[in-house]
Every structure is written in structure tokens, then in C-alpha cells.
Write a protein that holds these residues in place. Sequence first.
Motif, mmCIF file in Angstrom:
data_model
loop_
_atom_site.group_PDB
_atom_site.id
_atom_site.type_symbol
_atom_site.label_atom_id
_atom_site.label_comp_id
_atom_site.label_asym_id
_atom_site.label_seq_id
_atom_site.Cartn_x
_atom_site.Cartn_y
_atom_site.Cartn_z
ATOM 1 N N TRP A 71 27.011 -40.995 108.985
ATOM 2 C CA TRP A 71 26.920 -40.146 107.800
ATOM 3 C C TRP A 71 25.520 -40.299 107.221
ATOM 4 O O TRP A 71 25.114 -41.400 106.848
ATOM 5 N N ILE A 84 27.516 -36.789 114.823
ATOM 6 C CA ILE A 84 28.076 -37.481 115.975
ATOM 7 C C ILE A 84 26.970 -37.659 116.982
ATOM 8 O O ILE A 84 26.450 -36.669 117.518
ATOM 9 N N GLU A 140 28.962 -42.496 118.403
ATOM 10 C CA GLU A 140 29.309 -43.140 117.137
ATOM 11 C C GLU A 140 29.088 -42.166 115.983
ATOM 12 O O GLU A 140 28.169 -41.356 115.999
ATOM 13 N N THR A 141 29.949 -42.235 114.980
ATOM 14 C CA THR A 141 29.844 -41.356 113.829
ATOM 15 C C THR A 141 28.881 -41.935 112.793
ATOM 16 O O THR A 141 28.989 -43.108 112.424
ATOM 17 N N THR A 162 22.071 -46.141 117.237
ATOM 18 C CA THR A 162 23.513 -46.357 117.310
ATOM 19 C C THR A 162 24.047 -45.898 118.659
ATOM 20 O O THR A 162 23.488 -44.999 119.287
ATOM 21 N N GLY A 190 30.149 -45.192 110.529
ATOM 22 C CA GLY A 190 31.592 -45.348 110.399
ATOM 23 C C GLY A 190 32.284 -44.012 110.523
ATOM 24 O O GLY A 190 31.727 -42.962 110.195
ATOM 25 N N GLU A 191 33.505 -44.029 110.988
ATOM 26 C CA GLU A 191 34.237 -42.783 111.210
ATOM 27 C C GLU A 191 34.508 -42.042 109.914
ATOM 28 O O GLU A 191 34.437 -40.813 109.849
ATOM 29 N N ASP A 192 34.815 -42.782 108.848
ATOM 30 C CA ASP A 192 35.116 -42.165 107.557
ATOM 31 C C ASP A 192 34.199 -42.724 106.481
ATOM 32 O O ASP A 192 33.939 -43.937 106.428
ATOM 33 N N LYS A 202 27.857 -35.309 108.206
ATOM 34 C CA LYS A 202 28.436 -36.069 109.321
ATOM 35 C C LYS A 202 27.681 -35.740 110.615
ATOM 36 O O LYS A 202 27.469 -34.570 110.936
#
Length: 215
Positions: free
Chosen positions: A180, A214, A177-178, A173, A191-193, A212
Motif C-alpha cells: 500500500w 501488487i 506481495e501486496t 519486496t 501487507g494484504e490489508d 494498493k
Amino acid sequence: MNSKELNPKAMYKLSYGLFVCTAVSGEKKNGCIINTAAQIASDPNRISIAINKANLTHDMVKETGACNISVISNEADFALFKHFGFQSGKTVDKFAKDSGAPAYEIADNGIPYITAGTNAYFSLKVDKEMDLGSHTLFICEPVFMTVLSDATSCTYEYYQNNIKPKPQPVGTTPKGETVWRCTICGYEYVGEDLPDDFICPICKHGKDDFEKIIR
């Protein structure tokens, strides 16, 4: 100490065994991994099991009122967990001849029980059930039970430390980018959330079991 704290990591301190729950409905045989099976009464003898509603096995047990529980031992290899826990019976026939299913036999109740990497099995008849939201709790009467080997029963902690492969960094990625990552099986959601109702498509665990990252 914050008296209102709800740290999900505290859940990891609870002691769990690991089991293969198998069921048959019509011509369909299926099974899934569960970590909640326990004797809750001795007279009459009763065993409780909780099954995630996302699993096909859940629907089969609810429909037929019968299942087998194979107790996983420390001699089990990761292939057993991968076969019954990392794929869905809704899309895969886990007991097809070419499925690579671990060794099993058919019990007198017509339901498979696993003989590879297990030390006992129980044939259960559902007596009562309770809706617990994500899971259904089945209170069951054991109609047959026997010991298959003297191997030590596998705990969730032993599985995490000694059987499950350690997640390998994917590194595909874009930087920043976030991601999970599921702490159970290593599945990654980008995805961020992460949605509150997200369920891991591989091991069926919820948001509390994701960390999470990063990149």
C-alpha cells in the motif's frame, strides 16, 4: 451514476493552499504543514485552521491558544515540506540550531514564522474550537498579518505536480506481495490489508490516500 458512491478521489478536486502552522509551548518551538486555513468571516475577521490531532503542533495550539500561519508560495522547495511535514516534533526539535530549519523570524507573539518560500504570515489567537474526529477546527482572531513577498501562493495541486519528487519504485519486496503506497509522500506499507485507522507515519494522511499495488 451511483447516487451512493463515495469516491475518495473526488476529495482531490477540492482546492487547497499549503501553510506552515507554528506554535510555542514553554521552551518548545514546533511547526507542521497544514492545508486548511481560510478566512470565514470579515466582521469580526476570523480565520479557521484544522490540525491533525496526531501532530504535536495540534496539542501546543490547543494548550496555548496561539499560533502563526506562514503561507507557502510557489518559490518553496521540497526541503521546507520535508522538514515540517515528514518528521514529528515529538521526536525531533525542528527549530534546533543544527536542524536544517528553513529561514525564520520570531514574531511579536514569540512564535516563529517562516520567511523562506512564503509570501505572508498571520499571528492568530484561538477564539473557539471544534472537535472533528481526526482534526480539531480552530476558529481564530488574527492579531497581526503582513505580506512577505509577491510570489504566488502554493496550492496543493502545484505542490503535487511541481515540488514533490515523484515516488521511485522500491522493488525490494517479493514478487506478488501486496504493498500500500501513500499517494502523498510515497511511504509504503507491506501487507494484504491496510487497517482502516492507519495513519501514514510520514505525512499523517489516512487510508483514503493509499493505493494498493501488487508486485
